[in-house]
Write a protein that holds these residues in place. Structure first.
Motif, mmCIF file in Angstrom:
data_model
loop_
_atom_site.group_PDB
_atom_site.id
_atom_site.type_symbol
_atom_site.label_atom_id
_atom_site.label_comp_id
_atom_site.label_asym_id
_atom_site.label_seq_id
_atom_site.Cartn_x
_atom_site.Cartn_y
_atom_site.Cartn_z
ATOM 1 N N ALA A 1 0.560 -3.488 -12.143
ATOM 2 C CA ALA A 1 0.540 -3.041 -13.426
ATOM 3 C C ALA A 1 -0.894 -2.355 -13.459
ATOM 4 N N THR A 2 -1.819 -2.858 -13.323
ATOM 5 C CA THR A 2 -3.332 -2.364 -13.295
ATOM 6 C C THR A 2 -3.425 -1.141 -12.665
ATOM 7 N N ASP A 3 -2.695 -1.056 -11.412
ATOM 8 C CA ASP A 3 -2.719 0.273 -10.786
ATOM 9 C C ASP A 3 -2.253 1.484 -11.097
ATOM 10 N N ALA A 4 -1.103 1.013 -11.953
ATOM 11 C CA ALA A 4 -0.121 2.030 -12.533
ATOM 12 C C ALA A 4 -0.729 2.338 -14.263
ATOM 13 N N GLY A 5 -1.852 1.616 -14.708
ATOM 14 C CA GLY A 5 -2.704 2.145 -15.712
ATOM 15 C C GLY A 5 -1.772 1.634 -17.041
ATOM 16 N N ILE A 6 -1.146 0.511 -16.904
ATOM 17 C CA ILE A 6 -0.489 -0.211 -17.875
ATOM 18 C C ILE A 6 -1.076 -1.335 -18.562
ATOM 19 N N THR A 7 -1.307 -1.186 -19.912
ATOM 20 C CA THR A 7 -2.010 -1.875 -20.874
ATOM 21 C C THR A 7 -1.079 -3.060 -21.268
ATOM 22 N N ASP A 8 -1.285 -4.430 -20.717
ATOM 23 C CA ASP A 8 -0.531 -5.575 -21.303
ATOM 24 C C ASP A 8 -1.264 -6.748 -21.450
ATOM 25 N N SER A 9 -0.771 -7.922 -21.993
ATOM 26 C CA SER A 9 -1.553 -9.045 -22.328
ATOM 27 C C SER A 9 -0.689 -10.195 -22.154
ATOM 28 N N LYS A 10 -1.182 -11.614 -21.944
ATOM 29 C CA LYS A 10 -0.368 -12.486 -21.946
ATOM 30 C C LYS A 10 0.265 -12.944 -23.318
ATOM 31 N N GLU A 11 -0.316 -12.467 -24.331
ATOM 32 C CA GLU A 11 0.240 -12.581 -25.453
ATOM 33 C C GLU A 11 1.512 -11.836 -25.763
ATOM 34 N N TRP B 1 8.292 -5.849 -25.773
ATOM 35 C CA TRP B 1 9.028 -5.053 -24.621
ATOM 36 C C TRP B 1 7.944 -4.095 -24.225
ATOM 37 N N ILE B 2 7.890 -3.620 -22.895
ATOM 38 C CA ILE B 2 7.008 -2.575 -22.450
ATOM 39 C C ILE B 2 8.096 -1.975 -21.478
ATOM 40 N N PRO B 3 8.028 -0.537 -21.373
ATOM 41 C CA PRO B 3 8.884 0.210 -20.391
ATOM 42 C C PRO B 3 8.913 0.150 -18.967
ATOM 43 N N MET B 4 7.797 -0.565 -18.114
ATOM 44 C CA MET B 4 7.421 -0.702 -16.951
ATOM 45 C C MET B 4 6.169 -1.589 -16.676
ATOM 46 N N SER B 5 6.327 -2.118 -15.461
ATOM 47 C CA SER B 5 5.244 -2.995 -14.709
ATOM 48 C C SER B 5 5.656 -4.333 -14.804
ATOM 49 N N ARG B 6 6.722 -4.888 -15.701
ATOM 50 C CA ARG B 6 6.991 -6.384 -15.538
ATOM 51 C C ARG B 6 8.476 -6.395 -14.879
ATOM 52 N N GLY B 7 9.378 -5.502 -15.167
ATOM 53 C CA GLY B 7 10.659 -5.670 -14.795
ATOM 54 C C GLY B 7 11.069 -5.573 -13.420
ATOM 55 N N SER B 8 10.250 -4.770 -12.393
ATOM 56 C CA SER B 8 10.656 -4.395 -11.095
ATOM 57 C C SER B 8 9.472 -4.155 -10.229
ATOM 58 N N LEU B 9 9.013 -5.006 -9.713
ATOM 59 C CA LEU B 9 7.643 -4.429 -8.509
ATOM 60 C C LEU B 9 8.527 -4.420 -7.240
ATOM 61 N N GLY B 10 8.085 -3.127 -6.675
ATOM 62 C CA GLY B 10 8.585 -2.791 -5.280
ATOM 63 C C GLY B 10 7.483 -3.050 -4.273
ATOM 64 N N ALA B 11 7.982 -3.438 -2.946
ATOM 65 C CA ALA B 11 6.946 -3.913 -2.103
ATOM 66 C C ALA B 11 6.974 -2.639 -0.938
ATOM 67 N N ALA B 12 5.996 -2.352 -0.254
ATOM 68 C CA ALA B 12 6.081 -1.428 0.728
ATOM 69 C C ALA B 12 4.966 -1.785 1.808
ATOM 70 N N ASP B 13 5.349 -1.561 3.004
ATOM 71 C CA ASP B 13 4.170 -1.495 4.059
ATOM 72 C C ASP B 13 3.789 -0.250 4.600
ATOM 73 N N ALA B 14 3.277 -0.435 5.838
ATOM 74 C CA ALA B 14 2.807 0.920 6.519
ATOM 75 C C ALA B 14 3.886 1.619 6.946
ATOM 76 N N SER B 15 5.329 1.394 6.881
ATOM 77 C CA SER B 15 6.471 2.148 7.172
ATOM 78 C C SER B 15 6.981 2.780 6.031
ATOM 79 N N GLY B 16 6.539 2.265 4.843
ATOM 80 C CA GLY B 16 7.106 2.702 3.639
ATOM 81 C C GLY B 16 7.817 1.846 2.777
ATOM 82 N N SER B 17 8.777 1.976 1.662
ATOM 83 C CA SER B 17 9.141 0.959 0.786
ATOM 84 C C SER B 17 10.103 0.091 1.559
ATOM 85 N N LEU B 18 10.156 -1.051 0.915
ATOM 86 C CA LEU B 18 10.960 -2.034 1.494
ATOM 87 C C LEU B 18 12.104 -2.620 0.906
ATOM 88 N N SER B 19 13.252 -2.741 1.298
ATOM 89 C CA SER B 19 14.326 -3.456 0.432
ATOM 90 C C SER B 19 14.193 -4.995 0.858
#
Length: 216
Positions: free
Chosen positions: A111-121, A178-196
């Motif tokens: 979320a930080t990398d994506a520039g999302i402003t969020d808080s625990k509250e 509610w926020i439009p991104m960063s909490r709902g779905s984090l995708g993982a990737a490695d050196a080869s690309g995105s991972l299912s």
């Protein structure tokens, strides 16, 4: 990973693995207990496994083989002499074997990398509203306080990098918090690309191949 609630990294991983699996292990052992006569009379199906001998003894028992279970297995294998994972289904990987692999965790480095402003509250506000106030606040706080630590750990352990998908926001909208991104779905990737999810599971399943670890 640093200190967590007064515990060092090693203690945290060991405690998380053991405490997180305690409920699942207790439930499984309850199901394996010998049936009484009354229970047999109440359910014809109860006698089906009555003669099964449950004689395996391990330090940590992991129930199921999904991505979360394998993460617990990898962590437990670092601090326990004997660990066993059991899967009842015909397909390894649980629901993760057929899912897209996105993880819903708030307040992460992704979320930080994506520039999302969020808080625990705001996270507390959203989940409280989404559950109509029925959420257990202690569980919610534990999830918020430790979820990002888990993402840090699994990223370091597996060499993955998580990113916030702009396609998925919080599941219930519109809703206060509610926020439009960063909490709902984090995708993982490695050196080869995105991972299912299946690829994530495959990579984790190759890790705990060491003495004292069994997959049944």
């Amino acid at each position: 990973m640093g200190e967590i609630k007064g515990m060092g990294r090693r203690d945290f991983l060991k405690t998380a693995a053991l405490s997180g699996l305690a409920l699942g292990g207790a439930a499984a052992l309850t199901g394996c207990a010998p049936s009484t006569g009354a229970e047999k009379g109440a359910s014809a199906n109860a006698s089906a496994g009555a003669d099964v001998a449950w004689d395996k003894e391990v330090d940590v028992l992991v129930i199921g083989s999904g991505t979360g279970a394998f993460a617990a297995l990898v962590a437990a294998a670092k601090g326990a002499e004997s660990v066993c994972l059991v899967e009842k289904g015909a397909m390894w990987g649980g629901t993760a074997a057929t899912s897209g692999g996105g993880l819903a965790v708030p307040l992460t480095y992704a979320a930080t990398d994506a520039g999302i402003t969020d808080s625990k509250e705001e996270v507390v506000k959203y989940f409280t509203n989404a559950t109509d106030g029925r959420v257990d606040q202690a569980v919610l706080n534990s999830f918020i306080d430790n979820g990002s630590t888990f993402i840090d750990w699994i990223s370091e352990e597996m060499g993955w990098k998580f990113a916030a998908s702009p396609l998925f926001g919080d599941y219930y909208e519109p809703m206060d918090g509610w926020i439009p991104m960063s909490r709902g779905s984090l995708g993982a990737a490695d050196a080869s690309g995105s991972l299912s999810a299946a690829q994530m599971w495959d990579q984790m399943s190759l890790r705990p191949v060491q003495p004292g670890v069994r997959l049944l």
